[in-house]
Each structure stands twice: as structure tokens, then as C-alpha cells.
Design a protein around this motif. Structure first.
Motif, PDB file in Angstrom:
ATOM      1  N   LYS A 144       0.827  -1.151   0.009  1.00 18.47           N
ATOM      2  CA  LYS A 144      -0.037  -0.154  -0.073  1.00 18.47           C
ATOM      3  C   LYS A 144       0.817   1.040  -0.104  1.00 18.47           C
ATOM      4  CE  LYS A 144      -4.008  -2.133   2.241  1.00 18.47           C
ATOM      5  NZ  LYS A 144      -5.054  -1.952   3.241  1.00 18.47           N
ATOM      6  N   LYS A 145       2.092   0.993   0.668  1.00 16.26           N
ATOM      7  CA  LYS A 145       2.976   2.282   0.763  1.00 16.26           C
ATOM      8  C   LYS A 145       3.448   2.806  -0.739  1.00 16.26           C
ATOM      9  CE  LYS A 145       5.875   2.540   4.571  1.00 16.26           C
ATOM     10  NZ  LYS A 145       6.889   2.069   5.274  1.00 16.26           N
ATOM     11  N   GLN A 146       3.657   1.632  -1.396  1.00 15.07           N
ATOM     12  CA  GLN A 146       4.375   1.837  -2.905  1.00 15.07           C
ATOM     13  C   GLN A 146       3.330   2.209  -3.678  1.00 15.07           C
ATOM     14  OE1 GLN A 146       7.724   1.341  -3.540  1.00 15.07           O
ATOM     15  NE2 GLN A 146       6.946   2.635  -5.374  1.00 15.07           N
ATOM     16  N   ILE A 147       1.915   1.971  -3.589  1.00 11.93           N
ATOM     17  CA  ILE A 147       0.982   2.428  -4.366  1.00 11.93           C
ATOM     18  C   ILE A 147       0.504   3.951  -4.149  1.00 11.93           C
ATOM     19  CG2 ILE A 147      -1.476   2.136  -4.767  1.00 11.93           C
ATOM     20  CD1 ILE A 147      -1.214  -0.751  -4.395  1.00 11.93           C
ATOM     21  N   PHE A 148       0.517   4.378  -2.887  1.00 14.33           N
ATOM     22  CA  PHE A 148       0.448   5.670  -2.331  1.00 14.33           C
ATOM     23  C   PHE A 148       1.556   6.573  -3.014  1.00 14.33           C
ATOM     24  CE2 PHE A 148       0.529   9.072   1.065  1.00 14.33           C
ATOM     25  CZ  PHE A 148      -0.789   9.726   0.438  1.00 14.33           C
ATOM     26  N   THR A 178       3.477   5.689  -5.541  1.00  9.24           N
ATOM     27  CA  THR A 178       3.433   5.919  -6.919  1.00  9.24           C
ATOM     28  C   THR A 178       2.318   6.982  -7.356  1.00  9.24           C
ATOM     29  OG1 THR A 178       4.090   3.824  -7.195  1.00  9.24           O
ATOM     30  CG2 THR A 178       3.127   4.616  -9.018  1.00  9.24           C
ATOM     31  N   LEU A 179       1.179   6.971  -6.625  1.00  8.15           N
ATOM     32  CA  LEU A 179       0.030   7.810  -7.072  1.00  8.15           C
ATOM     33  C   LEU A 179       0.684   9.609  -6.919  1.00  8.15           C
ATOM     34  CD1 LEU A 179      -2.831   8.569  -7.659  1.00  8.15           C
ATOM     35  CD2 LEU A 179      -3.341   8.455  -5.079  1.00  8.15           C
ATOM     36  N   LEU A 180       1.332   9.618  -5.706  1.00  6.69           N
ATOM     37  CA  LEU A 180       2.028  10.968  -5.576  1.00  6.69           C
ATOM     38  C   LEU A 180       2.824  11.547  -6.540  1.00  6.69           C
ATOM     39  CD1 LEU A 180       2.405  10.809  -1.638  1.00  6.69           C
ATOM     40  CD2 LEU A 180       0.700  12.242  -2.945  1.00  6.69           C
ATOM     41  N   ILE A 181       3.727  10.416  -6.992  1.00  4.39           N
ATOM     42  CA  ILE A 181       4.498  10.733  -8.216  1.00  4.39           C
ATOM     43  C   ILE A 181       3.964  11.167  -9.378  1.00  4.39           C
ATOM     44  CG2 ILE A 181       6.528   9.773  -9.605  1.00  4.39           C
ATOM     45  CD1 ILE A 181       7.326   8.316  -6.899  1.00  4.39           C
ATOM     46  N   VAL A 182       2.791  10.442  -9.715  1.00  6.00           N
ATOM     47  CA  VAL A 182       2.033  10.560 -10.884  1.00  6.00           C
ATOM     48  C   VAL A 182       1.377  11.759 -10.984  1.00  6.00           C
ATOM     49  CG1 VAL A 182      -0.097   9.653 -12.165  1.00  6.00           C
ATOM     50  CG2 VAL A 182       1.757   8.108 -11.488  1.00  6.00           C
ATOM     51  N   PHE A 206      19.773   9.087  -4.641  1.00  6.38           N
ATOM     52  CA  PHE A 206      18.541  10.137  -5.148  1.00  6.38           C
ATOM     53  C   PHE A 206      17.535   9.107  -5.586  1.00  6.38           C
ATOM     54  CE2 PHE A 206      15.898  12.279  -8.117  1.00  6.38           C
ATOM     55  CZ  PHE A 206      15.430  13.080  -7.469  1.00  6.38           C
ATOM     56  N   THR A 207      16.196   9.501  -4.918  1.00  3.92           N
ATOM     57  CA  THR A 207      15.062   8.822  -5.609  1.00  3.92           C
ATOM     58  C   THR A 207      14.033   9.848  -5.446  1.00  3.92           C
ATOM     59  OG1 THR A 207      13.457   7.012  -5.007  1.00  3.92           O
ATOM     60  CG2 THR A 207      14.333   8.100  -3.084  1.00  3.92           C
ATOM     61  N   ILE A 208      12.838   9.614  -6.356  1.00  2.31           N
ATOM     62  CA  ILE A 208      11.711  10.591  -6.391  1.00  2.31           C
ATOM     63  C   ILE A 208      10.859  10.055  -5.567  1.00  2.31           C
ATOM     64  CG2 ILE A 208      12.154  11.420  -8.700  1.00  2.31           C
ATOM     65  CD1 ILE A 208      10.319   9.449  -9.759  1.00  2.31           C
ATOM     66  N   SER A 209      10.817   8.861  -4.996  1.00  2.19           N
ATOM     67  CA  SER A 209       9.954   8.270  -4.217  1.00  2.19           C
ATOM     68  C   SER A 209      10.079   8.853  -2.734  1.00  2.19           C
ATOM     69  CB  SER A 209       9.949   6.802  -4.075  1.00  2.19           C
ATOM     70  OG  SER A 209       9.247   6.203  -2.872  1.00  2.19           O
ATOM     71  N   PRO A 210       8.838   9.141  -1.984  1.00  2.00           N
ATOM     72  CA  PRO A 210       9.091   9.564  -0.596  1.00  2.00           C
ATOM     73  C   PRO A 210       9.669   8.332   0.419  1.00  2.00           C
ATOM     74  CG  PRO A 210       6.634   9.059  -1.117  1.00  2.00           C
ATOM     75  CD  PRO A 210       7.510   9.177  -2.510  1.00  2.00           C
ATOM     76  N   ILE A 211       9.570   7.208  -0.105  1.00  2.00           N
ATOM     77  CA  ILE A 211       9.921   5.960   0.860  1.00  2.00           C
ATOM     78  C   ILE A 211      11.416   6.020   0.629  1.00  2.00           C
ATOM     79  CG2 ILE A 211       9.701   3.644   0.928  1.00  2.00           C
ATOM     80  CD1 ILE A 211       7.025   3.769  -0.421  1.00  2.00           C
ATOM     81  N   PRO A 212      12.124   6.217   1.717  1.00  2.00           N
ATOM     82  CA  PRO A 212      13.702   6.167   1.533  1.00  2.00           C
ATOM     83  C   PRO A 212      14.265   4.820   1.230  1.00  2.00           C
ATOM     84  CG  PRO A 212      12.837   6.615   3.879  1.00  2.00           C
ATOM     85  CD  PRO A 212      11.797   6.406   3.075  1.00  2.00           C
ATOM     86  N   ARG A 213      15.268   4.863   0.472  1.00  2.39           N
ATOM     87  CA  ARG A 213      15.962   3.657   0.126  1.00  2.39           C
ATOM     88  C   ARG A 213      16.454   2.859   1.335  1.00  2.39           C
ATOM     89  NH1 ARG A 213      17.097   2.965  -5.474  1.00  2.39           N
ATOM     90  NH2 ARG A 213      16.460   4.758  -6.606  1.00  2.39           N
ATOM     91  N   LYS A 214      16.787   1.589   1.236  1.00  3.53           N
ATOM     92  CA  LYS A 214      17.163   0.893   2.375  1.00  3.53           C
ATOM     93  C   LYS A 214      18.640   1.544   2.654  1.00  3.53           C
ATOM     94  CE  LYS A 214      14.686  -3.302   1.618  1.00  3.53           C
ATOM     95  NZ  LYS A 214      14.537  -4.701   1.047  1.00  3.53           N
ATOM     96  N   LYS A 215      19.537   1.577   1.821  1.00  5.07           N
ATOM     97  CA  LYS A 215      20.801   2.206   2.281  1.00  5.07           C
ATOM     98  C   LYS A 215      21.095   3.575   2.218  1.00  5.07           C
ATOM     99  CE  LYS A 215      23.246  -1.985   0.584  1.00  5.07           C
ATOM    100  NZ  LYS A 215      24.143  -2.691  -0.114  1.00  5.07           N
ATOM    101  N   ALA A 216      19.999   4.299   2.455  1.00  7.42           N
ATOM    102  CA  ALA A 216      19.946   6.014   2.270  1.00  7.42           C
ATOM    103  C   ALA A 216      20.820   6.261   3.464  1.00  7.42           C
ATOM    104  CB  ALA A 216      18.686   6.426   2.093  1.00  7.42           C
ATOM    105  N   GLU A 217      21.363   7.279   3.264  1.00  7.43           N
ATOM    106  CA  GLU A 217      22.015   8.377   4.376  1.00  7.43           C
ATOM    107  C   GLU A 217      21.331   9.614   4.389  1.00  7.43           C
ATOM    108  OE1 GLU A 217      26.126   8.695   3.500  1.00  7.43           O
ATOM    109  OE2 GLU A 217      26.465   6.455   2.588  1.00  7.43           O
TER     110      GLU A 217
END
Length: 146
Positions: free
Chosen positions: A2-6, A8-12, A57-68
Motif C-alpha cells: 500500500k505504501k508503494q501504491i500511495f 506512485t500515486l503522489l509521483i504520478v 537520490f530517489t523521487i519516491s518519498p519512501i527512503p531507500r534501504k541504504k539511504a544516508e
């Protein structure tokens, strides 16, 4: 999921609004305030990308696993310089062609980015234990104001 769908919606919504505004507007060839905002936004965007390069860098609001957590460059002043760059870029275009559709689209973009920003901050607070301290010493999107 559900997080990923939300996300994606925000990005679209974000990229659709940016596309509509840019598609509907021709920048004037003369130097004016709208063009100045566009050029300044590009500079801020590149500065933010350069500063974040080590954190993937990512355009997703979900931080990457190895993000700093990045807090240098523009991130030393505000937590979301890329959002500021997007808002300034689109405002520069809207100034070039101020009509109902562009103003409505810019409003939708602004609200979408605020929702995305607040959700991203929640996720970053969960990921980084020192994010709350970072929040206390920086503003969200407008230096010294908000």
C-alpha cells in the motif's frame, strides 16, 4: 504494498502537474521574473542533486534501504530543496502564463508536494534516529520561514 501504491500515486500527480504546466507555457525569450525563477530553480535542483549524490537520490518519498541522511549543501538550510526547486520552476512558468488552468494545476502540485513532504518526513523520522534533531535546526522548504 500500500505504501508503494500511495507513493506512485503522489509521483504520478506530481509529474502530471509539472508536465501540464510546462506543456501549456512558453517561456519568453526576454529576461523577466518568471525566467529568473526557472533558472534559480534549476540551480537549486542541481545543487541538491550534487549534495545528495552519496545517498542515492530517489523521487519516491519512501527512503531507500541504504539511504544516508544528507544535511550538507542546501540540505543544511532546508530539508526538501528539491521540492522547493520544483515549486519555483513551475511558478516561473505560471508567471509566464497566468490563467485558471495553470493556477489550478500549480495549486494541485503544491498540495500534492505538501502531502508527499509530510509523509516522507514521517518515514525519515522512522528511518533515522537523528532526523528529529535535523528537523529542529532546519526549515521544511523555505529557508528561515517554513
Amino acid at each position: 504494498m500500500k505504501k508503494q501504491i500511495f507513493a506512485t500515486l503522489l509521483i504520478v500527480v506530481q509529474f502530471s502537474a509539472i508536465g501540464i504546466i510546462i506543456y501549456r507555457t512558453n517561456l519568453e525569450a526576454t529576461f523577466n521574473f518568471g525566467n529568473a525563477l526557472v533558472f534559480l530553480s534549476v540551480a537549486i535542483g542541481f545543487w541538491a542533486l550534487y549534495s545528495m549524490s552519496k545517498s542515492k537520490f530517489t523521487i519516491s518519498p519512501i527512503p531507500r534501504k541504504k539511504a544516508e541522511l544528507v544535511n550538507n549543501g542546501p540540505y543544511g538550510f532546508i530539508r526538501h530543496p528539491m521540492y522547493l526547486a520544483v515549486l519555483m520552476l513551475c511558478l516561473g512558468y505560471v508567471i509566464q502564463k497566468t490563467d485558471f488552468i495553470n493556477i489550478l494545476t500549480y495549486t494541485i502540485l503544491s498540495l500534492n508536494l505538501l502531502i508527499k513532504l509530510h509523509w516522507e518526513e514521517k518515514l525519515l523520522t522512522e528511518k533515522f534516529e537523528n532526523y528529529r534533531f535535523y528537523q529542529q535546526k532546519t526549515k521544511k522548504i523555505i529557508p528561515f520561514i517554513f
